[in-house]
Structure formats: C-alpha cells, structure tokens
Design an enzyme around this catalytic site. Structure first.
Site, PDB file in Angstrom:
ATOM      1  N   LYS A  61      13.688  85.427  38.103  1.00 17.22           N
ATOM      2  CA  LYS A  61      13.763  85.397  36.631  1.00 17.22           C
ATOM      3  C   LYS A  61      12.382  85.129  36.030  1.00 17.22           C
ATOM      4  CE  LYS A  61      16.695  81.905  36.415  1.00 17.22           C
ATOM      5  NZ  LYS A  61      17.027  81.645  37.819  1.00 17.22           N
ATOM      6  N   ARG A 138      22.719  77.957  30.668  1.00 21.92           N
ATOM      7  CA  ARG A 138      23.194  77.837  32.042  1.00 21.92           C
ATOM      8  C   ARG A 138      24.606  77.274  32.100  1.00 21.92           C
ATOM      9  NH1 ARG A 138      18.054  77.230  34.900  1.00 21.92           N
ATOM     10  NH2 ARG A 138      18.328  76.893  37.098  1.00 21.92           N
ATOM     11  N   ARG A 172       8.764  79.880  48.129  1.00 17.94           N
ATOM     12  CA  ARG A 172       8.114  79.749  46.830  1.00 17.94           C
ATOM     13  C   ARG A 172       6.981  78.704  46.852  1.00 17.94           C
ATOM     14  NH1 ARG A 172      12.364  80.087  42.011  1.00 17.94           N
ATOM     15  NH2 ARG A 172      13.152  78.139  42.819  1.00 17.94           N
ATOM     16  N   ARG A 216       7.921  73.144  45.243  1.00 19.20           N
ATOM     17  CA  ARG A 216       8.787  72.366  44.353  1.00 19.20           C
ATOM     18  C   ARG A 216       9.651  71.418  45.173  1.00 19.20           C
ATOM     19  NH1 ARG A 216      11.679  76.552  40.290  1.00 19.20           N
ATOM     20  NH2 ARG A 216      13.406  75.149  40.748  1.00 19.20           N
ATOM     21  N   ARG A 227      22.073  74.226  44.556  1.00 21.45           N
ATOM     22  CA  ARG A 227      21.788  74.914  43.287  1.00 21.45           C
ATOM     23  C   ARG A 227      22.551  76.234  43.206  1.00 21.45           C
ATOM     24  NH1 ARG A 227      15.762  74.757  44.152  1.00 21.45           N
ATOM     25  NH2 ARG A 227      15.638  76.472  42.674  1.00 21.45           N
TER      26      ARG A 227
HETATM   27  N1  ADP Z   1      19.537  75.275  31.031  1.00 17.34           N
HETATM   28  C1  ADP Z   1      19.563  74.253  31.906  1.00 17.34           C
HETATM   29  N2  ADP Z   1      20.601  73.382  31.915  1.00 17.34           N
HETATM   30  C2  ADP Z   1      20.639  72.333  32.766  1.00 17.34           C
HETATM   31  N3  ADP Z   1      19.682  72.073  33.672  1.00 17.34           N
HETATM   32  C3  ADP Z   1      18.610  72.901  33.712  1.00 17.34           C
HETATM   33  C4  ADP Z   1      18.499  74.032  32.830  1.00 17.34           C
HETATM   34  N4  ADP Z   1      17.338  74.672  33.085  1.00 17.34           N
HETATM   35  C5  ADP Z   1      16.758  73.979  34.091  1.00 17.34           C
HETATM   36  N5  ADP Z   1      17.508  72.928  34.475  1.00 17.34           N
HETATM   37  C6  ADP Z   1      17.196  71.947  35.532  1.00 17.34           C
HETATM   38  O1  ADP Z   1      15.928  72.258  36.091  1.00 17.34           O
HETATM   39  C7  ADP Z   1      16.056  72.656  37.466  1.00 17.34           C
HETATM   40  C8  ADP Z   1      15.072  73.761  37.773  1.00 17.34           C
HETATM   41  O2  ADP Z   1      15.359  74.879  36.959  1.00 17.34           O
HETATM   42  P1  ADP Z   1      14.763  76.330  37.274  1.00 17.34           P
HETATM   43  O3  ADP Z   1      13.299  76.233  37.460  1.00 17.34           O
HETATM   44  O4  ADP Z   1      15.273  77.250  36.219  1.00 17.34           O
HETATM   45  O5  ADP Z   1      15.415  76.601  38.681  1.00 17.34           O
HETATM   46  P2  ADP Z   1      16.003  77.817  39.473  1.00 17.34           P
HETATM   47  O6  ADP Z   1      14.908  78.263  40.353  1.00 17.34           O
HETATM   48  O7  ADP Z   1      17.091  77.104  40.210  1.00 17.34           O
HETATM   49  O8  ADP Z   1      16.526  78.901  38.580  1.00 17.34           O
HETATM   50  C9  ADP Z   1      17.513  73.050  37.616  1.00 17.34           C
HETATM   51  O9  ADP Z   1      17.986  72.930  38.946  1.00 17.34           O
HETATM   52  C10 ADP Z   1      18.195  72.033  36.688  1.00 17.34           C
HETATM   53  O10 ADP Z   1      18.267  70.747  37.279  1.00 17.34           O
END
Ligand code: ADP
Length: 281
Positions: A61, A138, A172, A216, A227
């Site tokens: 994404k 989300r 990553r 990360r 996740r």
């Molecule tokens: N819209 C959201 N609602 C709730 N938690 C979020 C949201 N966006 C990010 N997070 C938190 O930040 C973490 C990392 O998000 P992100 O970088 O988007 O991860 P991913 O690679 O899992 O898509 C998520 O696992 C969650 O804990």
C-alpha cells in the site's frame, strides 16, 4: 462489546477539517473508475483526488500510494506512519501505543482519528489538497466516520497471496536516516492451490542507505501473522463496506513494482509521462 463513537474534540476536528477539504484540482487524472462505475460526483468544482488504499500488511500500500501521490501531487497520508511518529516521540501516548502495535493489534478508533485529524490540520495550514489515505479506514467505524465527513472517490484494494505477504513483511527494511522503505526479500513462490506462481525481485537500498537499515519492531513472524488475522477480522469488512457503495477497485498485484506499476496506472486510467520518457530513452 461495541462501543458507540461519541464525537470528541478530535473527531470534531476531523469533521471540521474534512468539510473544508475541497481544493481545486491540479492532478492529471483523465478518467478514473469514479467516473464510470462509482457514485456520480456531486461537487460543483473539480478538486484533487480523495482516494483510499486498502490491503493486507505487506501488500505494498505504502509503495504504490506514495508513487501515485507523487504523480498526482497529493499528500500520502499513512496512519501507520503517524502511529510510528508518535511511538518515536516522548509523548504520553508512546508507551501505550508501543504495546498495542507490537502485539499486532489495532490502535483505538479515537486515537487514530485524533492522529489523522492533527495530520490533516497541519497539511491544511501548508496548503495541501486532496489525499491518498493508506491504512485508514481499517474498521467499519472508521469508514463510517470518514463517510460522514467527506466523499471518497475511489478505494483501491491491493491483493497478494498470503504466503508472499508474510515474506514481504519479513524482508521489509527502512532507512533510519531518510525514512525510505526497501525490501531485501527475493520472492519465488511456486504455483500452489490454484494460486499462480509469483516472483518479486528485492528492492535494494542505494549504498547511502545500506548501512542504516532498520526493521520495524512489528515485522516479526508472530506479529505479522497476528496482523494478518486482525486484518481479516476487522479490516476485510471495510472492503465490503466500499464494495456495496460501488467504490471498490480490486487490484491483484501481478508481481513486483516493474510488472505491477504500469498495470495499476492502466487500471486507474493514469499516464506516467516520466516513466514513458525514461522507457523511450
Ligand atoms: N487505521 C488504523 N486503525 C487502527 N490502528 C492502526 C491504523 N493504522 C495503523 N494502525 C496501527 O499501526 C500499525 C502499523 O500500521 P501500518 O504501517 O499501516 O501496518 P501494515 O503494514 O500492517 O499495513 C498497525 O498494526 C496498527 O497497530
């Protein structure tokens, strides 16, 4: 138990902000799926795109949203980045967030709305217009709040087989200095259970970044699996939410960036002049 979302000062702020977020268009969008299959636009004036990117952890994404943002001249707003910025700060939320994120759970809707609201306000004061949201909404509640406050033109749902997602998350890396993302995984997934074979070359860092790579803290096998589970439980319904509104564009990634980027542009009816020029050179 489902909690009812009561507008707090942070959600009001998102509301106030997004209501005003109707800038003039400078983008080079010709015709996107929003003109044919999506809800008809009601805005009297053209404005920059307001898109959402959905997809499982590791699907890419961030990579594709940020490329499209450069092309369209809109900000790339990733709630995961906002969470990580808060984590890196010494603010009061930091310890609470670390525990949630490192378990692979979702941060509460209230906290996310508050972080997003602050980010949008800061952008507004810099004259930003339009956006691509990455990682938001989300949950259904987040999607409902967003729908109450603004029109989303298009939701792109990126898809990739789950074994590849895991490998991609584990590969990553981020440059601790410039913040750019890379991937050291070399993926060669064989055809399995009707899923097509798939290869992806690693996205290696330039020499400047190579010695500064970090991983990360939530990109461990255990946390990535959690996740993915949380995505299927909480975020997949968001796909249905937008599908039922005719806003969802499904996009199966055919491979790495060289194969996927031109196909994604095609699907979005966009032209990357720079890419064409460099290919012709
Ligand atoms: N819209 C959201 N609602 C709730 N938690 C979020 C949201 N966006 C990010 N997070 C938190 O930040 C973490 C990392 O998000 P992100 O970088 O988007 O991860 P991913 O690679 O899992 O898509 C998520 O696992 C969650 O804990």
């Amino acid at each position: 138990m489902n909690r009812v979302f009561r507008p707090t000062s942070s959600s009001t702020s998102l509301f106030n902000y997004l209501i005003k977020f109707r800038p003039l268009s400078t983008a080079t969008v010709t015709s996107t799926p929003s003109e044919s299959s999506l809800h008809p636009r009601t805005d009297p004036k053209p404005r920059n795109v307001q898109w959402v990117f959905l997809g499982c952890p590791g699907v890419g994404k961030g990579t594709y949203a940020s490329r499209l943002c450069s092309l369209l001249g809109v900000p790339h707003i990733a709630t995961g980045d906002l969470v990580r910025e808060e984590l890196a700060s010494t603010g009061p939320l930091s310890t609470q967030l670390a525990e949630i994120v490192n378990q692979g759970k979702l941060v509460s809707d209230e906290i996310i709305i508050s972080l997003l609201s602050k980010r949008l306000e800061a952008g507004e004061s810099k004259g930003e217009s339009g956006f691509i949201l990455d990682g938001f909404p989300r949950t259904i509640r987040q999607a409902e709040i967003l729908e109450e406050v603004t029109d989303i033109d298009l939701v792109v749902n990126l898809k990739l087989r789950e074994d590849v997602l895991l490998e991609k998350c584990l590969g990553r890396r981020i440059c601790s200095q410039c913040g750019k993302g890379f991937n050291v995984a070399s993926i060669n997934a064989e055809e399995k259970n009707g899923l097509p074979a798939m290869s992806m070359a690693p996205l290696l860092p330039p020499p400047n970044c190579a010695s500064k790579l970090i991983t990360r803290s939530d990109d461990t096998e255990l946390v990535v699996k959690e996740r993915l589970r949380v995505y299927n439980e909480k975020s997949q319904p968001v796909e249905d939410f937008y599908r039922s509104r005719g806003k969802l564009m499904e996009f199966d990634l055919p491979g790495g960036i060289p194969e996927s980027w031109p196909k994604l542009l095609d699907a979005l009816n966009l032209d990357d002049q720079e890419q064409k020029q460099s290919a012709a050179a």
